[in-house]
Design a protein around this motif. Sequence first.
Motif, short mmCIF file in Angstrom:
data_model
loop_
_atom_site.label_atom_id
_atom_site.label_comp_id
_atom_site.label_asym_id
_atom_site.label_seq_id
_atom_site.Cartn_x
_atom_site.Cartn_y
_atom_site.Cartn_z
N UNK A 147 -6.10 12.43 5.94
CA UNK A 147 -6.08 11.03 6.53
C UNK A 147 -6.73 10.22 5.54
N UNK A 148 -7.79 10.55 4.76
CA UNK A 148 -8.29 9.87 3.74
C UNK A 148 -7.38 9.16 2.96
N UNK A 149 -6.45 10.00 2.15
CA UNK A 149 -5.55 9.63 1.47
C UNK A 149 -4.60 8.46 2.19
N UNK A 150 -3.87 9.02 3.47
CA UNK A 150 -3.18 8.08 3.78
C UNK A 150 -3.79 6.86 4.26
N UNK A 151 -4.81 6.96 4.96
CA UNK A 151 -5.74 5.80 5.35
C UNK A 151 -5.95 4.72 4.26
N UNK A 152 -6.51 5.37 3.20
CA UNK A 152 -6.64 4.44 1.86
C UNK A 152 -5.62 3.83 1.27
N UNK A 153 -4.32 4.60 1.58
CA UNK A 153 -3.17 3.86 1.13
C UNK A 153 -2.62 2.79 1.93
N UNK A 154 -2.73 2.98 3.31
CA UNK A 154 -2.43 1.87 4.44
C UNK A 154 -3.27 0.52 4.10
N UNK A 155 -4.72 0.89 3.92
CA UNK A 155 -5.63 -0.21 3.75
C UNK A 155 -5.35 -1.09 2.48
N UNK A 156 -4.98 -0.51 1.10
CA UNK A 156 -4.79 -0.95 -0.19
C UNK A 156 -3.43 -1.50 -0.13
N UNK A 157 -2.55 -1.29 0.45
CA UNK A 157 -1.10 -1.77 0.47
C UNK A 157 -1.15 -3.11 1.45
N UNK A 158 -1.76 -2.89 2.60
CA UNK A 158 -1.74 -4.30 3.58
C UNK A 158 -2.75 -5.24 2.72
#
Length: 206
Positions: free
Chosen positions: A148-159
């Motif tokens: 979840x940390x990996x996926x969540x960080x990815x979502x935030x950075x991309x957005x």
Amino acid sequence: MELQLWLTFVAACIIFSFAPGAGMVATVSNALNRGMKVALVNIVGLQLALVVHLLVVSLGLGALLAQSATAFTVVKYCGAAYLIYLGITQWFSKAPATQTDADNGQHALLPIMRQSLLINLSNPKSIVFLAAFLPQFIDPAAAATNQYLILGSTVVVIDCLVMVVYALLATVIRPLLSKPRFVAMQNKVFASLFVGLGIALAKAER
């Protein structure tokens, strides 16, 4: 997490982030009317709300919102009312598009962040989407927290990057729209978009 799976997730996030929504409208509106500095503050608010959504989903509360018609409806109508309120405010706004970043004092930035935070927080569709989307990339045999940390960080950075792109594009054309009649037109256009998004959200189903 396998690289191929993560890259698939990245591609899906890019599509999700570029899809027009209230956050994009707020970012472009702020970039055009108040400059890049205000647009960046707006983006910070959007990402803080996204982090809250990700925490809600990772704790399993997103599934509750997706299943509870009452909870979804309450959040939905609160969000719709806020977007319509923003639209009405924008319609009568007289903020000059020629205002520079230097004109925006610290006291004016906090309300911008709060506004964008509320725009994203009051959108239950985002939580429901993430609650349905993220688990597809979670390996139940591995540690869920790290994933979840990996996926969540990815979502935030991309957005965040996508919103910056929108803001930069708006800033580029900003000098072309600095005349008062174009400012008035911008206000009416973005006001209509906010109201339209509010109505669409009010009609949304889970």
